[in-house]
Design an enzyme around this catalytic site. Structure first.
Site, PDB file in Angstrom:
ATOM      1  N   LYS A  22       0.783  -1.150   0.083  1.00 40.34           N
ATOM      2  CA  LYS A  22       0.114  -0.104   0.061  1.00 40.34           C
ATOM      3  C   LYS A  22       1.062   1.375   0.016  1.00 40.34           C
ATOM      4  CE  LYS A  22      -4.206  -1.631   1.940  1.00 40.34           C
ATOM      5  NZ  LYS A  22      -5.282  -2.090   2.992  1.00 40.34           N
TER       6      LYS A  22
HETATM    7  N1  GLU Z   1      -9.206  -7.292   4.844  1.00 38.65           N
HETATM    8  C1  GLU Z   1      -8.049  -8.001   4.739  1.00 38.65           C
HETATM    9  C2  GLU Z   1      -6.979  -7.205   4.063  1.00 38.65           C
HETATM   10  O1  GLU Z   1      -7.298  -6.129   3.519  1.00 38.65           O
HETATM   11  C3  GLU Z   1      -8.187  -9.437   3.925  1.00 38.65           C
HETATM   12  C4  GLU Z   1      -9.327 -10.296   4.453  1.00 38.65           C
HETATM   13  C5  GLU Z   1      -9.441 -11.738   3.863  1.00 38.65           C
HETATM   14  O2  GLU Z   1      -9.559 -11.589   2.776  1.00 38.65           O
HETATM   15  O3  GLU Z   1      -9.768 -12.679   4.733  1.00 38.65           O
HETATM   16  O4  GLU Z   1      -6.036  -7.765   4.032  1.00 38.65           O
END
Ligand code: GLU
Length: 283
Positions: free
Chosen positions: A257
């Site tokens: 990111k």
């Molecule tokens: N929210 C998580 C992330 O952005 C991904 C969660 C998932 O795919 O289990 O890394």
């Protein structure tokens, strides 16, 4: 009638999406289309300290630009804290979690002598009742951790705990995988600051949303081990997993990111088209 197929893309709005996210979302979307199933978008914004509305808005914009669509309303985890509290209450009722008052530093110190010395191998136990009561009286903040010991006792060990991997983990793990939640230690299920944590929110949501296939990067392969355990403890269905490789940039490093130039927003501004992007990521 073929079996239902529901998959999801579940970004956290803590930064702008990059090529790696596009690859993951496109893979999930294409898999849903190929199966005549459903692609869900879920916003994982429980971390109120890091989630930002502008990142959430960018997620919608980027995915629409990629040509994806999803059912509305989109689930935002921050609006469903009661669901996670209910799941936690169930685990509390069964003595499967304990309060952990340690600071990050203390956890790091406690694990420094462990063979791998990693934060995520932390294991502990509830404090003696008197000490816990004193700390609660003093208003000391605490997290709730899953007790691997209690979980193992409840399930008679983890030998029977498996999940189906249709993709591959970082070391090529595929097929029927024996879950090894002990690798992750006593994970935090409710953080001191926000009252819930990633693993718990994900398993509750995947079940509530009828997710049959979890398609995501293989950096989350280890998470499947503990998530499978939580599904077993909460009597939730186990989805099939398809972990995919992580895209790497020309320098061989995976996208992150923090690489501003590689965000979908920046690439779009520089004239990249969704078609070109699909080609570049091999889809
Ligand atoms: N929210 C998580 C992330 O952005 C991904 C969660 C998932 O795919 O289990 O890394």
């Amino acid at each position: 009638m073929s079996a239902p197929f529901v998959t999801r893309f579940a970004p956290s709005p803590t930064g702008l999406l990059h090529r790696g996210h596009a690859y993951s979302a496109l893979l999930a979307y294409q898999a849903a289309q190929a199966a005549g199933g459903t692609f869900i978008l879920r916003i994982e914004d429980i971390d109120a300290t890091r989630a930002r509305p502008e990142f959430e808005a960018a997620i919608f914009e980027d995915l629409a630009w990629l040509g994806l669509s999803w059912p509305e309303p989109v689930r935002r985890q921050s609006l469903h804290l009661a669901d996670y509290e209910a799941a936690l209450a169930r685990l509390q009722g069964e003595g499967l979690v304990y309060r952990c008052f340690r600071t990050r530093k203390e956890v790091a110190q406690a694990t420094a002598s462990a063979p791998h010395g990693a934060m995520d191998t932390f294991r502990s136990a509830p404090l003696p009742a008197i000490e816990e009561a004193q700390r609660l009286d003093r208003g000391e903040p605490f997290a709730w951790r899953l007790s691997l010991e209690a979980a193992a006792a409840r399930l008679g060990g983890f030998d029977q705990l498996t999940f189906q991997e249709e993709g591959a983990g970082p070391d090529g793990e595929t097929g029927l995988i024996c879950a090894r939640p002990e690798l992750g230690g006593d994970v935090v299920l409710a953080r001191k600051d926000v009252g819930v944590a990633y693993h718990l929110a994900v398993v509750v949501d995947d079940a509530l949303q009828g997710v049959t296939h979890v398609i995501r990067g293989c950096d989350l392969f280890e998470a499947a081990h503990v998530q499978r355990l939580l599904q077993a403890l909460l009597a939730l269905p186990a989805p099939v997993y398809r972990h995919h490789r992580l895209l790497a940039g020309p320098d061989g490093k995976r996208y992150a990111k923090r690489d501003r130039a590689e965000t979908l927003q920046a690439l779009r501004a520089a004239g990249l088209t969704p078609e070109r992007l699909r080609q570049e990521v091999g889809l």
